[in-house]
Design an enzyme around this catalytic site. Structure first.
Site, short mmCIF file in Angstrom:
data_model
loop_
_atom_site.label_atom_id
_atom_site.label_comp_id
_atom_site.label_asym_id
_atom_site.label_seq_id
_atom_site.Cartn_x
_atom_site.Cartn_y
_atom_site.Cartn_z
N ASP A 5 136.45 51.22 66.43
CA ASP A 5 136.74 49.78 66.47
C ASP A 5 135.51 48.99 66.89
O ASP A 5 134.55 49.55 67.44
CB ASP A 5 137.89 49.55 67.47
CG ASP A 5 138.74 48.35 67.12
OD1 ASP A 5 138.26 47.47 66.40
OD2 ASP A 5 139.89 48.29 67.59
N ASP A 33 145.00 43.28 61.66
CA ASP A 33 145.95 43.42 62.77
C ASP A 33 147.28 42.77 62.43
O ASP A 33 148.25 42.91 63.15
CB ASP A 33 145.38 42.79 64.04
CG ASP A 33 144.40 43.73 64.73
OD1 ASP A 33 144.44 44.94 64.44
OD2 ASP A 33 143.59 43.25 65.54
#
Ligand code: GLA
Length: 749
Positions: A488, A558
């Site tokens: 990430d 997301d």
């Protein structure tokens, strides 16, 4: 693919199956683009230089050399001395000024020196790049030189045999004695000698966190239109892509000239229409915050640009890019393998988990055929929120009793693989590593870095930092049977300044950061060759072709809401193969938008990607849980088709405000799956006619409706390919919102 050269006239022609790029020399020395478009047989293009008429070349019209500079379709336009259109190269030298030392821009006018044809494609060292063997790609290297300044420019072109793509990259070599600085070194330029009546639109992808890659089309007027990122990552806001479309281009008609950047940092994509209606498009590393020092003998390699042309609309552009990325960019163990169906604990638990909770999720998931548990953020340091511990890559034993190994062993015993989350590029101020090394984050002297999500960015220009981070990653991966990493990067880079580098190298920071990320991911794959790496940047903030060289899949957004995902996945599918798109079924009300959609529709939308779950399987309703084994079984059945088949967009909710649809057809065209989502039920609407695409006209197909809720396959009828494509199927309007329909087509022999 074929590269042909007319030695006498110095013309170069690069062919892919349906396109040609023709380059030539004006006055025997200025390299220009003569043509790019549909494949042509001949390269007798010399007359297009207008040598006998306005504006002439410098030799034929010395009085008007400036006019030549103003309109010539330079392949790699350098210093602007008459070339008022966008340039690709700007160079400075150290200089002493009245007020002290500095640099001065110098005039660089590289002209033709030599060329070389290479079978296959050379690697771009340290950079992600497309690849292929001698049977699938041929390359042309053209060397330009500025003999006064002793600067050599090597232009590398590669033409592919199985897809209509030509790649371009550039290497700049300092052949002189002194130091030079590159202020701008773009990767590609393309100039269309358009007539005033030819109008173009520019297609790009814009977005934001949780709203990535929405398509936007605008008419290109006189002047410039650009998409650019200065964020240190390619960004949620922009994707390193630009296409020029002939006015009114649709999925299946119209001309498309596209560029896509195989790079993951700052970029510039720009289209300019000049006073003569010529249209130039350039792409490369953004010149803002960029300055690269080259000492004598050193060289700089630009990342590569993928260039494609389609004479029949956007779908063909999409298929050319998908073929390129699947065959010539994605590598490694999972290149041609089905990816495990995973369950990720992020939306299930956020930071509130321990070994028992994760084990319970894994054991329940195993019953449905799910194949991997991914432990997301929160397993290290004392991280119980997003405000600490990045950099302290040590297992938090208060959460994982006895460390990582017992948990991984238990998950493996339940029959699942195990994956883990890292954010290697960032450091929390509240971490042992930051307390010990406050100089290990990017910062300007005497100034506090800007905080984003409670994080600073680790100084990857400093090898001590990258060594530390890599050694921790490696130690964790070696401590247990970890088979997947989610890498990430939850913030942009706000300080392009490294305390490790000297002042005259600060312009290198942002590019060096990306090179270090690439180097670390390469190392990871070398040390763990069967590792499945999934990149992620606060969702899809660095979803670019550069990352695909290291990870065959990328967390798309997301935002897991089934409706929001339609536009996000449509924009993503426009460029990236479905097998690269991380898509999960999550719980409702959706955590980002609060919307409640049926479980089956959420499953159907996630099937357009790598597929997985992002929910607490031990807590959802029995009714929803009962659908999971059905979806998992269907996905296992369809995944080969979805990974290798051809993608066709049928309808876009973004455009029609009612429903969304696309299909995937196998390469043999004997099997296909069609997905439809009706978003809103409308009053007094008639049924939709769904005209399918990509089938064999003469073949006969059985069409079955597949229930994503219970797995039943109900026969709708048997139709010929031409009827399905030209007359279409009637899809009845549903009296409900957020409904999904899945159709499977099988050829009957
Ligand atoms: C990012 C990712 C999420 C999750 C969180 C963890 O936002 O996109 O999927 O991993 O970080 O902090």
């Amino acid at each position: 693919m074929k590269i042909t050269v007319n030695q006498e006239k110095k013309l170069f022609k690069l062919d892919t199956p349906k396109t040609s790029l023709v380059l030539g020399l004006a006055d025997g020395k200025y390299l220009g683009q003569l043509y790019y478009g549909r494949r042509v047989r001949s390269m007798n293009f010399a007359d297009l230089w207008h040598t006998e008429e306005y504006p002439g070349t410098p030799e034929s019209a010395a009085r008007e050399e400036g006019k030549f500079e103003d309109v010539f379709a330079y392949e790699y336009p350098a210093s602007n001395n008459g070339n008022f259109n966008e340039t690709c190269l700007s160079v400075s030298r150290p200089a002493i000024h009245e007020n002290g030392h500095g640099t001065s821009e110098i005039l660089v006018k590289p002209t033709f020196d030599s060329f070389e044809i290479l079978n296959g494609k050379p690697d771009l060292e340290g950079l992600p790049h497309t690849f292929g063997d001698e049977s699938s790609v041929q390359s042309l290297k053209i060397v330009l030189r500025d003999v006064n300044e002793k600067i050599r420019v090597e232009l590398l072109y590669s033409a592919f045999a199985d897809t209509d793509v030509i790649t371009k990259s550039v290497k700049i070599v300092n052949e002189g004695e002194g130091v030079i600085y590159l202020n701008k070194a773009l990767s590609a330029c393309m100039t269309l000698n358009a007539n005033p009546e030819e109008r173009f639109e520019v297609l790009t992808l814009h977005g934001a966190w949780a709203r990535e890659r929405h398509m936007e089309r605008v008419e290109l007027g006189f002047g410039a239109f650009s998409r650019e990122s200065y964020r240190g990552v390619s960004g949620h806001q922009e994707n390193p892509f630009m296409a020029l479309l002939s006015r009114g281009t649709t999925c299946d008609s119209g001309e498309v000239y596209a560029m896509h950047f195989v790079y993951s940092g700052n970029f510039l994509a720009k289209a300019i229409k000049n006073q003569f209606s010529q249209v130039r498009m350039v792409m490369g590393i953004h010149p803002e915050h960029f300055r690269w020092k080259l000492s004598s003998g050193e060289s700089f390699q630009t990342p590569e640009v993928v260039m494609t042309y389609s004479a029949s609309g956007l779908s063909e552009m999409t298929r050319s890019l998908h073929t390129l990325y699947r065959n010539h960019l994605i590598r490694g163990f999972y290149k041609d393998r089905r990816r495990p169906i995973l369950i990720n604990n992020w939306e299930a638990t956020y930071f509130d988990f321990d070994s028992e909770k994760l084990q319970a999720i894994a054991e329940e998931a195993a019953k449905s055929g799910i194949e991997m548990l991914v432990m997301d953020d929160g397993w290290f340091g004392h991280r119980n929120g997003d405000d600490s511990s990045l950099g302290d890559w040590y297992v938090n034993e208060a959460k994982l009793t006895g460390g990582l190994k017992p948990l991984v062993d238990a998950v493996n015993k339940a029959g699942l693989k195990f994956g883990i989350w890292f954010e290697p590029e960032n450091i929390s101020p509240d971490s042992d590593v930051y307390r010990a090394h406050p100089d290990w984050v990017y910062q300007y002297p005497e100034s506090t870095p800007v905080m984003v999500r409670h994080e600073y960015t680790a100084d990857f220009c400093n090898p001590e930092v990258t060594e530390y981070v890599y050694s921790r990653l490696k130690a964790v991966l070696e401590s247990a049977n970890v088979e997947y990493v989610k890498w990430d990067m939850n913030r942009p880079i706000t300080e392009g300044h490294s305390l490790f580098l000297p002042p005259d190298r600060q312009g290198e920071v942002l590019h060096r950061h990306i090179l270090a990320v690439y180097a670390m991911q390469e190392r990871l794959l070398k040390d763990f060759p069967q590792l499945l790496l999934e990149n992620c940047t606060a969702g899809g903030g660095r979803f670019d072709p550069g990352m695909l060289y290291y990870s065959p899949q990328f967390w798309c957004s997301d935002d897991t809401d089934a409706v929001e995902r339609l536009a996000i996945q449509e924009g993503t599918q426009l460029l990236y193969p479905l097998s690269t798109i991380g898509a999960h079924v999550s719980d409702v009300p959706n955590h980002t938008v609060g919307r409640v959609t049926p479980f089956a529709t959420r499953g159907l939308v996630a099937m357009g990607g790598t597929f997985g779950y992002e929910l607490d399987i031990t807590k959802i309703s029995d009714e929803d849980r009962a659908q999971i084994p059905v979806q998992v079984k269907l996905m296992k059945e369809f995944s080969e088709l979805i990974r290798t088949g051809e993608y066709y967009r049928l309808a876009s909710y973004r455009e029609n405000n009612v429903y969304d649809s696309y299909m995937v057809v196998s390469n043999e065209k004997n099997h296909a799956v069609v997905f439809v989502v009706q978003v809103l039920s409308q009053p007094n609407e008639k049924s939709h006619i769904l005209k399918l695409k990509g089938l064999k006209e003469e073949a006969t197909y059985e069409v079955r409706e597949v229930s994503v809720a219970n797995g039943s396959k109900r026969l709708w009828g048997t139709y010929s390919g031409d009827v399905l494509m030209y007359a279409g199927l009637i899809v009845a309007r549903e009296m409900a919102d957020f409904t999904g329909l899945c159709l499977e087509l099988t050829e009957i022999l």
